[in-house]
Design a protein around this motif. Structure first.
Motif, PDB file in Angstrom:
ATOM      1  N   LEU A 179       1.178   3.962  -3.073  1.00 44.51           N
ATOM      2  CA  LEU A 179       0.888   5.375  -2.822  1.00 44.51           C
ATOM      3  C   LEU A 179       2.051   6.257  -3.288  1.00 44.51           C
ATOM      4  O   LEU A 179       1.846   7.248  -3.999  1.00 44.51           O
ATOM      5  CB  LEU A 179       0.600   5.605  -1.339  1.00 44.51           C
ATOM      6  CG  LEU A 179       0.226   7.023  -0.944  1.00 44.51           C
ATOM      7  CD1 LEU A 179      -1.096   7.408  -1.601  1.00 44.51           C
ATOM      8  CD2 LEU A 179       0.133   7.149   0.551  1.00 44.51           C
TER       9      LEU A 179
ATOM     10  N   VAL B 167       2.040   8.909  -6.513  1.00 47.52           N
ATOM     11  CA  VAL B 167       2.436  10.318  -6.334  1.00 47.52           C
ATOM     12  C   VAL B 167       3.577  10.668  -7.278  1.00 47.52           C
ATOM     13  O   VAL B 167       3.569  11.728  -7.923  1.00 47.52           O
ATOM     14  CB  VAL B 167       2.814  10.593  -4.853  1.00 47.52           C
ATOM     15  CG1 VAL B 167       3.477  11.943  -4.710  1.00 47.52           C
ATOM     16  CG2 VAL B 167       1.580  10.497  -3.972  1.00 47.52           C
TER      17      VAL B 167
ATOM     18  N   ALA C 230       0.826  -1.211   0.000  1.00 48.11           N
ATOM     19  CA  ALA C 230       0.000   0.000   0.000  1.00 48.11           C
ATOM     20  C   ALA C 230       0.860   1.261   0.000  1.00 48.11           C
ATOM     21  O   ALA C 230       0.603   2.199  -0.770  1.00 48.11           O
ATOM     22  CB  ALA C 230      -0.942  -0.012   1.196  1.00 48.11           C
ATOM     23  N   VAL C 231       1.890   1.285   0.835  1.00 50.49           N
ATOM     24  CA  VAL C 231       2.778   2.457   0.894  1.00 50.49           C
ATOM     25  C   VAL C 231       3.524   2.614  -0.432  1.00 50.49           C
ATOM     26  O   VAL C 231       3.642   3.718  -0.970  1.00 50.49           O
ATOM     27  CB  VAL C 231       3.754   2.338   2.090  1.00 50.49           C
ATOM     28  CG1 VAL C 231       4.835   3.392   2.019  1.00 50.49           C
ATOM     29  CG2 VAL C 231       2.994   2.424   3.407  1.00 50.49           C
TER      30      VAL C 231
END
Length: 91
Positions: free
Chosen positions: A24, A28, A20-21
């Motif tokens: 993300l 970005v 998930a990190v």
């Protein structure tokens, strides 16, 4: 109540958090790259999401298989306990 089980952090939980990190941060960075250059590497995006989706799918399959095996084990234990109780009631 002092002896409540503490929730353990499991390997799959850690992997899901890392994915998930990573996604993300990746999104970005791709948005920043699109803002600066007007384009993003489409093949890279496809591959990243395919690998992450595949990893999550495999982890889901593993979890489902483990749950099925555990349920089967509980079912066999229950049958053995019922059989033992029936044998004790007959005597």
């Amino acid at each position: 109540m002092e002896e409540e089980e503490k929730k353990k952090i499991r390997t799959m939980d850690v992997i899901l958090i890392v994915i998930a990190v990573f996604l993300l941060v990746f999104i970005v960075l791709m948005l920043w790259m699109y803002y600066k250059t007007g384009g993003i590497p489409d093949t890279l995006c496809n591959c990243v999401f395919a690998v992450c989706g595949g990893e999550c799918g495999v982890m889901g399959w593993i979890k489902t298989t483990k749950d099925k095996q555990q349920d089967r084990l509980y079912e066999l234990e229950d049958r053995a306990a019922e059989k033992k109780e029936d044998n004790e009631d007959d005597t």
